[in-house]
Design a protein around this motif. Structure first.
Motif, short mmCIF file in Angstrom:
data_model
loop_
_atom_site.label_atom_id
_atom_site.label_comp_id
_atom_site.label_asym_id
_atom_site.label_seq_id
_atom_site.Cartn_x
_atom_site.Cartn_y
_atom_site.Cartn_z
N SER A 260 2.28 -8.30 -7.38
CA SER A 260 2.11 -8.74 -6.00
C SER A 260 0.78 -9.48 -5.82
O SER A 260 -0.28 -8.98 -6.25
CB SER A 260 2.15 -7.54 -5.05
OG SER A 260 1.84 -7.90 -3.73
N SER A 261 0.84 -10.62 -5.19
CA SER A 261 -0.38 -11.38 -4.88
C SER A 261 -1.15 -10.76 -3.73
O SER A 261 -2.28 -11.15 -3.44
CB SER A 261 -0.01 -12.83 -4.54
OG SER A 261 0.86 -12.87 -3.41
N ALA A 262 -0.54 -9.78 -3.04
CA ALA A 262 -1.21 -9.12 -1.91
C ALA A 262 -2.30 -8.17 -2.38
O ALA A 262 -3.17 -7.79 -1.59
CB ALA A 262 -0.18 -8.36 -1.06
N VAL A 263 -2.28 -7.78 -3.65
CA VAL A 263 -3.29 -6.87 -4.19
C VAL A 263 -4.39 -7.71 -4.83
O VAL A 263 -4.19 -8.33 -5.88
CB VAL A 263 -2.67 -5.92 -5.23
CG1 VAL A 263 -3.73 -4.95 -5.76
CG2 VAL A 263 -1.51 -5.14 -4.62
N SER A 264 -5.54 -7.71 -4.20
CA SER A 264 -6.67 -8.51 -4.68
C SER A 264 -7.54 -7.71 -5.62
O SER A 264 -7.32 -6.51 -5.85
CB SER A 264 -7.50 -8.99 -3.48
OG SER A 264 -8.10 -7.88 -2.83
N SER A 265 -8.56 -8.34 -6.14
CA SER A 265 -9.48 -7.66 -7.07
C SER A 265 -10.40 -6.68 -6.35
O SER A 265 -11.13 -5.92 -7.00
CB SER A 265 -10.34 -8.70 -7.80
OG SER A 265 -11.11 -9.45 -6.87
N THR A 266 -10.37 -6.68 -5.01
CA THR A 266 -11.19 -5.73 -4.23
C THR A 266 -10.29 -4.87 -3.35
O THR A 266 -10.71 -4.42 -2.28
CB THR A 266 -12.20 -6.49 -3.35
OG1 THR A 266 -11.50 -7.40 -2.47
CG2 THR A 266 -13.17 -7.28 -4.20
N TYR A 267 -9.07 -4.62 -3.79
CA TYR A 267 -8.10 -3.92 -2.94
C TYR A 267 -8.48 -2.47 -2.71
O TYR A 267 -8.24 -1.93 -1.63
CB TYR A 267 -6.71 -4.00 -3.58
CG TYR A 267 -5.59 -3.68 -2.63
CD1 TYR A 267 -5.17 -4.61 -1.68
CD2 TYR A 267 -4.94 -2.45 -2.67
CE1 TYR A 267 -4.15 -4.32 -0.80
CE2 TYR A 267 -3.91 -2.15 -1.79
CZ TYR A 267 -3.52 -3.09 -0.86
OH TYR A 267 -2.49 -2.79 0.01
N THR A 268 -9.05 -1.82 -3.71
CA THR A 268 -9.54 -0.45 -3.57
C THR A 268 -10.99 -0.40 -4.07
O THR A 268 -11.42 -1.28 -4.82
CB THR A 268 -8.69 0.54 -4.38
OG1 THR A 268 -8.83 0.25 -5.78
CG2 THR A 268 -7.23 0.46 -3.99
N LEU B 49 0.83 -1.20 0.00
CA LEU B 49 0.00 0.00 0.00
C LEU B 49 0.87 1.25 0.00
O LEU B 49 0.60 2.22 -0.72
CB LEU B 49 -0.93 0.00 1.22
CG LEU B 49 -1.90 1.19 1.32
CD1 LEU B 49 -2.90 1.16 0.18
CD2 LEU B 49 -2.62 1.18 2.67
N TRP B 50 1.94 1.22 0.79
CA TRP B 50 2.82 2.38 0.88
C TRP B 50 3.75 2.46 -0.33
O TRP B 50 4.22 3.55 -0.68
CB TRP B 50 3.60 2.33 2.19
CG TRP B 50 2.67 2.10 3.33
CD1 TRP B 50 2.64 1.04 4.19
CD2 TRP B 50 1.55 2.93 3.71
NE1 TRP B 50 1.60 1.16 5.07
CE2 TRP B 50 0.92 2.31 4.81
CE3 TRP B 50 1.05 4.14 3.23
CZ2 TRP B 50 -0.19 2.86 5.43
CZ3 TRP B 50 -0.07 4.69 3.85
CH2 TRP B 50 -0.67 4.05 4.93
N ALA B 51 4.01 1.32 -0.97
CA ALA B 51 4.75 1.34 -2.23
C ALA B 51 3.93 2.08 -3.29
O ALA B 51 4.46 2.87 -4.07
CB ALA B 51 5.06 -0.08 -2.69
N MET B 52 2.61 1.84 -3.31
CA MET B 52 1.74 2.56 -4.24
C MET B 52 1.63 4.03 -3.85
O MET B 52 1.55 4.91 -4.72
CB MET B 52 0.35 1.91 -4.27
CG MET B 52 0.32 0.59 -5.01
SD MET B 52 -1.35 -0.07 -5.22
CE MET B 52 -1.66 -0.71 -3.58
N ALA B 53 1.65 4.31 -2.54
CA ALA B 53 1.61 5.71 -2.08
C ALA B 53 2.82 6.47 -2.60
O ALA B 53 2.72 7.65 -2.97
CB ALA B 53 1.55 5.76 -0.57
#
Length: 286
Positions: free
Chosen positions: A233-241, A151-155
């Motif tokens: 990243s597998s940590a980002v799901s289809s409902t992440y945002t 999340l902070w990498a995207m930030a």
């Protein structure tokens, strides 16, 4: 009467475009959110029928969607102040006269905004990837694509892209301040830091409020970065945002539920932006 006709001639093009590309899509989304798809039997043909508020009930019962809303709110609470703080600092530096080559640095700060969001996300995704990044000393010790840090990498990507854009808005407001104000402050013995804190920042506060509202809206509409990061990243799901939830739902396809998600998200964005504006106006009145 003639003046009114002339006025209508100038307003009509904007009114038509506003109705076609803003009002009509909103109305269509609201309409779609009030319908549902039913089938006759398991494999029967699909029929769209009026469902009332059924789709909205599904939205409010959807746990992953509200988790994604909480995630982007946390994102915004951290990323927006950092981004706008950097934008304000850069604008003050450019306006201070301490930096030589203002035109070069103004362009250099703005260049990341010219990079499309998807391209920026792909570029940073490669830089974060432990197997592809040239900065292996960092990526092998800190997994920036893990569930805790992605999340902070995207930030960081969003901050890198939009700092220059917000800096230009604030810098333009600084240039609009009359020089007489600075001369009066200098006569009163105010130094550069005192002038920046007591004169420049209060006078550009409307620009800071404007950029904050834009950032709140942008935070809740976060889509390109998480969509690209899903490939890294597998940590980002289809409902992440929330916006990724809308996109994934419409891809099923379930346009009615996606429309309901969109309407709720738009109302939440409006409520947050309106609340922030009222809060800042109340502070200004005091």
């Amino acid at each position: 009467m003639t003046k009114k006709k002339h006025l209508l001639v100038f307003i009509l093009p904007f009114g038509l475009l506003f109705a076609a590309f803003y009002v009509a899509p909103i109305g269509y989304a609201i309409k779609q959110s009030l319908y549902k798809v039913t089938r006759t039997g398991t494999f029967g043909p699909a029929h769209e029928v009026f469902g009332g508020l059924e789709q909205y009930q599904r939205v409010f019962e959807n746990g992953p969607f509200w988790e994604s809303v909480g995630r982007v709110l946390l994102f915004g609470l951290v990323q927006v102040p950092v981004m706008l703080g950097l934008a304000l600092l850069l604008a003050l530096l450019l306006d201070s006269g301490l930096v030589k080559g203002r035109r070069f640095f103004r362009l250099a700060f703005f260049v990341p905004y010219a990079v499309p969001g998807v391209v920026a996300a792909i570029m940073w995704g490669f830089l974060y990837s432990p197997n592809l990044s040239p900065f292996t000393a960092v990526t092998k010790n800190w997994d920036l694509l893990s569930a805790d840090l992605v999340l902070w990498a995207m930030a960081n990507v969003v901050t890198w892209v939009y700092v220059g854009y917000n800096m230009l808005i604030i810098y333009s407001a600084l240039l609009a301040i009359p020089q007489e104000v600075y001369e009066a402050a200098k006569i009163d013995g105010a130094g550069p830091l005192r002038t920046a804190w007591s004169i420049k920042i209060p006078l550009v506060m409307p620009a800071i409020v404007l950029t904050t509202v834009f950032s709140i809206i942008g935070t809740l509409q976060l889509l390109a970065e998480p969509q690209v990061f899903r490939t890294f990243s597998s940590a980002v799901s289809s409902t992440y945002t929330p916006n990724l939830t809308v996109y994934s739902t419409s891809s099923i396809p379930n346009f009615n539920l996606a429309a309901a998600f969109s309407v709720v998200l738009a109302l939440a964005t409006f409520a947050l932006s309106f609340t922030f504006l009222k809060f800042t106006q109340r502070g200004a009145d005091k």
